[in-house]
Design an enzyme around this catalytic site. Structure first.
Site, PDB file in Angstrom:
ATOM      1  N   GLY A  33      31.263 -21.378 -34.346  1.00  0.00           N
ATOM      2  CA  GLY A  33      31.202 -21.381 -35.698  1.00  0.00           C
ATOM      3  C   GLY A  33      32.839 -22.393 -35.774  1.00  0.00           C
ATOM      4  N   GLY A  93      23.386 -14.315 -36.581  1.00  0.00           N
ATOM      5  CA  GLY A  93      22.038 -13.762 -37.086  1.00  0.00           C
ATOM      6  C   GLY A  93      21.465 -14.425 -38.298  1.00  0.00           C
ATOM      7  N   CYS A  97      18.009 -14.675 -26.229  1.00  0.00           N
ATOM      8  CA  CYS A  97      18.333 -15.720 -27.575  1.00  0.00           C
ATOM      9  C   CYS A  97      18.393 -16.942 -25.825  1.00  0.00           C
ATOM     10  CB  CYS A  97      18.586 -15.986 -27.848  1.00  0.00           C
ATOM     11  SG  CYS A  97      19.125 -17.877 -29.404  1.00  0.00           S
ATOM     12  N   SER A 107      29.242 -29.491 -21.737  1.00  0.00           N
ATOM     13  CA  SER A 107      28.128 -28.158 -21.718  1.00  0.00           C
ATOM     14  C   SER A 107      27.478 -28.495 -20.962  1.00  0.00           C
ATOM     15  CB  SER A 107      28.059 -27.525 -23.279  1.00  0.00           C
ATOM     16  OG  SER A 107      27.526 -28.718 -23.281  1.00  0.00           O
ATOM     17  N   ASP A 112      21.150 -33.066 -18.452  1.00  0.00           N
ATOM     18  CA  ASP A 112      22.438 -32.801 -19.699  1.00  0.00           C
ATOM     19  C   ASP A 112      21.624 -31.337 -20.222  1.00  0.00           C
ATOM     20  OD1 ASP A 112      23.260 -32.637 -22.547  1.00  0.00           O
ATOM     21  OD2 ASP A 112      22.434 -34.760 -23.412  1.00  0.00           O
ATOM     22  N   ASP A 113      21.685 -31.170 -20.587  1.00  0.00           N
ATOM     23  CA  ASP A 113      21.762 -29.504 -21.112  1.00  0.00           C
ATOM     24  C   ASP A 113      20.569 -29.349 -22.541  1.00  0.00           C
ATOM     25  OD1 ASP A 113      23.054 -29.498 -23.301  1.00  0.00           O
ATOM     26  OD2 ASP A 113      24.658 -27.877 -23.314  1.00  0.00           O
ATOM     27  N   CYS A 141      13.598 -22.506 -34.689  1.00  0.00           N
ATOM     28  CA  CYS A 141      14.806 -20.952 -34.556  1.00  0.00           C
ATOM     29  C   CYS A 141      15.139 -20.482 -35.605  1.00  0.00           C
ATOM     30  CB  CYS A 141      16.352 -21.465 -33.153  1.00  0.00           C
ATOM     31  SG  CYS A 141      17.279 -19.787 -33.340  1.00  0.00           S
TER      32      CYS A 141
END
Lengths: 493, 493, 493, 493
Positions: free
Chosen positions: B44, B120, B254, B301, B363-364, B400
């Site tokens: 964040g 959350g 998750c 990543s 790539d993810d 999500c």
């Protein structure tokens, strides 16, 4: 660490690792320079500036800090109007981090203003400056950069370009200059081409000049050619003019650029930096195979060499160390108590990767040895069973006098200790360096011709400098020990 | 892109991807929290805050921006005295990026202040908030987080812990709460353990709680255990107390945390994130081998998965894309003209590596597809002959509702297009995704027991949510097309 | 100074000297509020905020610091769209200078958001807050202001306005409230009209509400009327509605507003503040003529009274003291050594005016006496032969519980010392104060009717408060000495 | 306003209204300079800087903005160590507000660094600069200030002080220089003493030099003497040495300093500025009595003159205009719509004072006339029945070439219009100015001897300059109309 020879202060040059970028003949010239400099930010984080011209006046903005801080207020960039501009990012030693030293410099004359940006370091700056001062010259910065313009003004009656050519023959060392006048952009490179400089072309036909090709890519310029040693490039309304101020040249491009300084996507004298580094890793694996479970790299600059080492050795390439993306922005420094608790903000060891393993760590260089020592500790703390340190360059034993700040010998671990002493200090299970020969073979500059050392400056490892040291000579010799003097003589012979 | 079902605004949750960190019983508590949060900054970047206590009062500082900006003035951190503290870093959607939403919240009561930090998202927040408001409750933020404290206050006469246990049974969804009172630190995790939360211990015996283990490492804390679904952890002068507010639990951590959200050096439920990613890359290579000259990853990543793909496929692992370290700090945005010239500040293709080559890019994930499209263009522009895109996770087709901001279906490319349609839009020569089964196998949570999907939440790929959706249910169902309803039913059955 | 009675902490109210401004039905509503607040900046420099509405949503921006700092980025103001807005500037005690206390507060409800700004202080806040918390209320600030909205929500089923009227009868003390909903602006004043509040009208017919008339002038609004004690003003699409929530009212406007707090160009209940101050100076000259060569004032707040004294006494009015315009912006504080050398950044004595002269100095008030002492020293140092100090208000002996921060008796010099003791401490040749009777006569509120003390609150001088003190009563009485209790009884009888 | 003669750009000098302060031989030298400059901030708000020396090196910090902004970080001041320092506050024209122009300048020489601060303007700067550039000199700022040091360096072989004396005879115009070397502080004043400069002494015997005596007062220095025309002051370890570089001198101190530029508490050549202004007001009342109900002043600079007018005329002195304390910090500018609604952030008329009254307004000067016009409008809007404008100086008809920025004739209203035309434009009921004779009489410099105009420069009113105009001469003459040429000739004859 104790020991070591006292190093006279004079041999510590005011080095300037820098990046330069210029454009002539394009809309949004200062914006293009902004993006070019953004890509060159790794070459200097302590100051940035741009000078533009609209054909009538020259406009300047510069300040200390990162480019994005210097141009935090978008109005500052908008103020730099016109179709030509040059820019500079600067790394300076902290004691003199005054705004007066931030480039490009802007000199105002009744017969036409001149802006000047410089990447490099002169070896006869002190002598020239003293001579000029004795003739009435007034300097306002500590940097070597002003010298050129004073020399030019002494011969200005011969015309600007002749005066500039004469002046470029007076300054010695490593230099890549950009000059901006209201009607042209000028670039010049030292006779050994120690610092990189290249030319690109935009879709509209106008030209850009940059320290590295990565800066051409971001503005979508096509690579034209590297500026060659001794060249004087003039770009004006009529296009690109390639001239030279001397023919007494021989390529000796700085090997540090390939080892860690340049961006991996840049291509210098035909060699992609990533490829050179990967090849250093491969040759390192051939010279120094280790019995380990995995290879890991020190992010980010060593990752190319690490993947080379992994491929050549057949060991798995793992992510055993992580670098925080946010570290540069931290103002809060750990207390002593926290430091002792092991707070490292920059690097973290990946416990789940290294625990219980014999780890080969590839790093690109060792300067003081303190970071290496911390990395080894961190890995052992995370459970590594063995830590083998492999350096993808030879030991740094001699200072750079051409613009890379590894300047004083007193700070260079390898200048004072044997490899085994270094290994003990660092605490690694083994420590090995790439040889100078493998370094030269890994880079393999294609247009080196029969230049010594494959067209590279490798003086940091050998003491064999491609130019006389002038002002630095006496102090430098005094700082050598017997063995080094012999080693140097051996190389020089 | 056209097409797509209109998505009712209600199904867009106010998601909060966040990181939390707490410590009880240590000198420099707020400094420890600062370093913990620093390591969690990737969770964040839009707000940060810390609340500390010296056993008498609670002290708060919070603001919008990166942690280092929020605590730019070291005096702010020094003001947060005491031996216990909690902190929070926040990612919020831009429309509501008010300081009122920056956590930890601090609530002042005559019978004792309470600070609260939350990672959350609740699925019944709207219903609860409305009920509470009808009973006179006054809310000051948009976030779901305040709800808990209002519930607690309604039953405060039963005592704080009983009221808290009751309240935790009213809120549904994914949540990891940290609460600080002047004499204790409390942590609570949702019944499915959707969000990660772990406990560590400092050398002096005191405890820390963190979203990820990387934050334990930086403060040199030893990992103790993951907080388990349904647990209520109380840390006070007498040490660590493990309690629970429900026994109706089942692990469904998750899967996104493993795919791209958590730091690679973190260990979640026994699995090192880097290792899971590397394994995803290996399984991807088994499922989707490609005929290419090299594998490259999208930094940073995707680098773990890329090395897995390289090792399994035997293709060389090259650095074909570079990420600028300085991009986050840029205030100057390219003009339209410059964007058209191809100015990318964040990523650069390495011409010297990819020119003339058939390139496999790992790539993810793909969300909107626009970044993938740019990457393919950039590589082709740098001379790549073929570009094969490999995604180390299954297609994101469902939102999500537990705190990761891929929330609205309208933005999810895979919710509306077939893989072949996506390939065409992106412009790759081939496009392949990891299967859900391989994803589960790659992560292989050891303490999953007989929980469905190997103890993972994979709803983003399957539509099979581990909890009822409450306030989101109606809108969500309406957004599905016939095929998806069938697909979902199939999974659910 | 020693001595003095220990004052229980409870009697120190969290006072809020503030300014409020609201507008309904005008273009650029938030800009108008900005200018209104700019003119009210003297009423509070520690925080500022604006909430606007476009009829659909409410938009908020607030932060600590001066208005111009809070809205340094013009984009913040532009974001506050709509034709109605309220704003607030705040003076808060330093310990609680959290952004959570900066107004207007914005409360979000499913049945309609409400913004609230408050100037004043409640005397029964502690009791109300405790009751509300026991019923489940959650407070997020330290300020009294939130209480009103919690009360309203308890009776919200009766409708907003009835609930508000009921609530206004529960809160006691001095208050001027502004509330903003998406379709109306509401203002309310306490039953004694202790704080000033006035209504103006713009050229387009829309209404503004402000703490002082100077804020009407800057937006070119015509003065309509002062809000009267006990009134509830509602401004909506249909115009201005004057209602009341109680008829049990009696004017007791705070005399401090006239003495030093309000701007000299404001007109409060028909009295121009400058004129009232000048008249205080005149009456002071009648009560306390001095044998001096000139009269000088302490800039800027005492200049009106000084010119009154000069005219009445016939003494020349000179500029013997100068106030620096730049002092507020200084971050560098003098070292102890420099302080001892006499560095005063704020005030300077004019040597060329006062040297060798007998000087009468007019100041508006004495709180702790330390500033007066410095002024006398400074004048003597500049060569003044005699310094006679004349105060254009009576001695402050009792705290204010209605929103002016002279709150604790322990800090009030006049609460503990006789005038002669004060004169000795200050070092003046003579010291005299205006009497309470002359103060009342000087202000002469025209619409006071038969209200006691000419419609003024003069409790700071007499201990005679216009309302019960509720939560403050016990602590206050304990802090009085025998003599004061008698004095107070005398006044009260 | 139309009309007017076109004014050649060359006659607009780069004027520098500035303040200087220096100290030699005191602890905390840079802190003393900080406080001195703080008191001189009214002389220049666009840049500030300090150079200090510890006897070995010179340390510099300077930047654009107010002093307090420039030294926002206290570490910057702490870095300026040593027992001697000079400082500068600068007002520059906006186009050239580059940091390169912020003083003190610091010049680095192998034979000793020199810092230089300058208040004033040279009339032969252009000529000198061109000559120097032709001889090879390199300038880095636009300001005249650098010229001196280049001249000095040309004769440096004669020694620094002889070279400086020679140089001071080459520069013409108005100047007050401070120079700092590692072992001494030097001050020099032009042959007409146009700019003020004074010497004070600290308790420890060390000396300070300042533009105004108010800066001596703040550091508690005792006034020693004014620097006299043509003097060269050297302060070193051995104390104060008074030398001179020319004896061809005649006092012509700038009358503007007394009229509005200097602080009212400063004493210049024996005259307290407040007293001079008050006397201007008295003489104005004698020359131009008006039939009015009250006198009001334009705050703050006109208040001294206003009180003089009030006393002499017997009219009551009222506060009819208020100046906001907070205006300088405002970043939000009124929209056109708001400007038309009459939003004035700086000044407000006091309705309760002026409504229905005949008002005499005293102001110190009129430059463009636009502010005067707004004041008259504002007063009429607040209800004033008549507005009589009285100016306590003669009409500004000719530019200043010595360092006060009323430079171009095209902006001077009185250069192009008669008093009656000006009255009509401004909209006042009457408009009157003080005569030149009364101005001279009001100031009455005691040590003027038989210098013309009582030792004052009054060229702004008469066109009679105390020095040749050199570079400005041609352009200036061209800008005069026939009548002015006659008027000037008359004065000159």
């Amino acid at each position: 660490m104790g020991g070591g020879h006292p190093v006279p202060a004079e041999i510590k040059g005011l080095n300037e690792e820098c990046g330069v970028f210029g454009v002539f003949g394009a809309e949004d010239a200062s914006q293009l320079v902004y993006y070019g400099l953004h890509t060159l930010q790794h070459r200097g984080q302590e100051g940035a500036g741009i000078v533009s011209t609209d054909g009538t006046e020259l406009y300047q903005h510069r300040d200390r800090g990162l480019l994005a801080q210097v141009f935090k207020d978008p109005a500052e960039l908008k103020r730099l109007v016109g179709r030509a501009a040059i820019g500079h990012v600067r790394y300076g030693t902290s004691g003199h981090n005054s705004i007066a030293n931030v480039q490009p410099f802007l000199f105002r004359f009744h017969d036409g203003d001149v802006a000047l940006a410089h990447n490099g370091n002169l070896t006869n700056a002190q002598t020239l400056r003293r001579q000029l001062e004795d003739q009435g010259a007034v300097f306002q910065s500590d940097s070597d950069t002003e010298i050129l313009i004073h020399l030019v003004r002494q011969h200005i009656k011969d015309g600007f370009i002749p005066a500039l050519k004469w002046s470029l023959n007076q300054v010695h060392g490593g230099f890549a200059y950009l000059l901006l006048q209201k009607d042209r952009l000028i670039a010049a490179l030292d006779p050994n081409g120690i610092r990189p400089l290249c030319i690109g072309q935009l879709a509209n036909g106008s030209y850009v000049v940059a320290s590295e090709t990565c800066a051409l890519d971001i503005v979508n310029a096509t690579f034209v050619r590297d500026v060659q040693p001794g060249e004087l490039i003039i770009i004006d309304r009529d296009g690109l003019h390639i001239d030279h101020y001397t023919t007494n040249t021989q390529l000796a491009i700085c090997s540090m650029e390939y080892i860690y300084f340049a961006r991996p996507d840049s291509i210098i004298h035909g060699v992609t930096v990533h490829n050179a580094r990967k090849q250093m890793g491969r040759l390192l694996a051939r010279e120094h195979p280790v019995d380990a479970d995995m290879v890991i790299g020190v992010p980010n600059s060593s990752l190319s060499a690490t993947s080379g080492y992994a491929e050549e050795s057949g060991l798995p390439y793992e992510m055993g160390l992580i670098k925080s993306q946010y570290v540069a922005r931290t103002f809060i420094q750990p207390t002593q108590a926290l430091r002792e608790r092991g707070v490292h903000l920059k690097l973290s060891a990946v416990r789940g990767v290294v625990a219980g393993k014999r780890v080969a760590v590839v790093d690109d260089s060792i300067v003081r040895g303190t970071t290496s020592k911390q990395i080894v500790q961190m890995l052992r703390h995370a459970g590594a069973k063995e830590v083998h340190l492999l350096i993808s360059s030879p030991p740094f034993r001699f200072p750079c006098f051409y613009g890379i700040d590894i300047s004083t010998r007193s700070e260079l671990m390898a200048a004072h200790y044997s490899v085994e002493q270094m290994r003990q200090f660092i605490g690694a299970d083994s420590l090995n360096f790439l040889s100078v020969n493998s370094l030269i073979k890994a880079i393999a500059v294609p247009d080196a011709g029969d230049a010594p050392n494959g067209g590279l400056t490798v003086a940091y490892f050998t003491g064999e400098y491609p130019t006389p040291l002038y002002d630095y000579e006496a102090g430098y010799l005094k700082s050598l020990n017997e063995q080094e003097r012999l080693a140097r003589k051996e190389h020089l012979s």
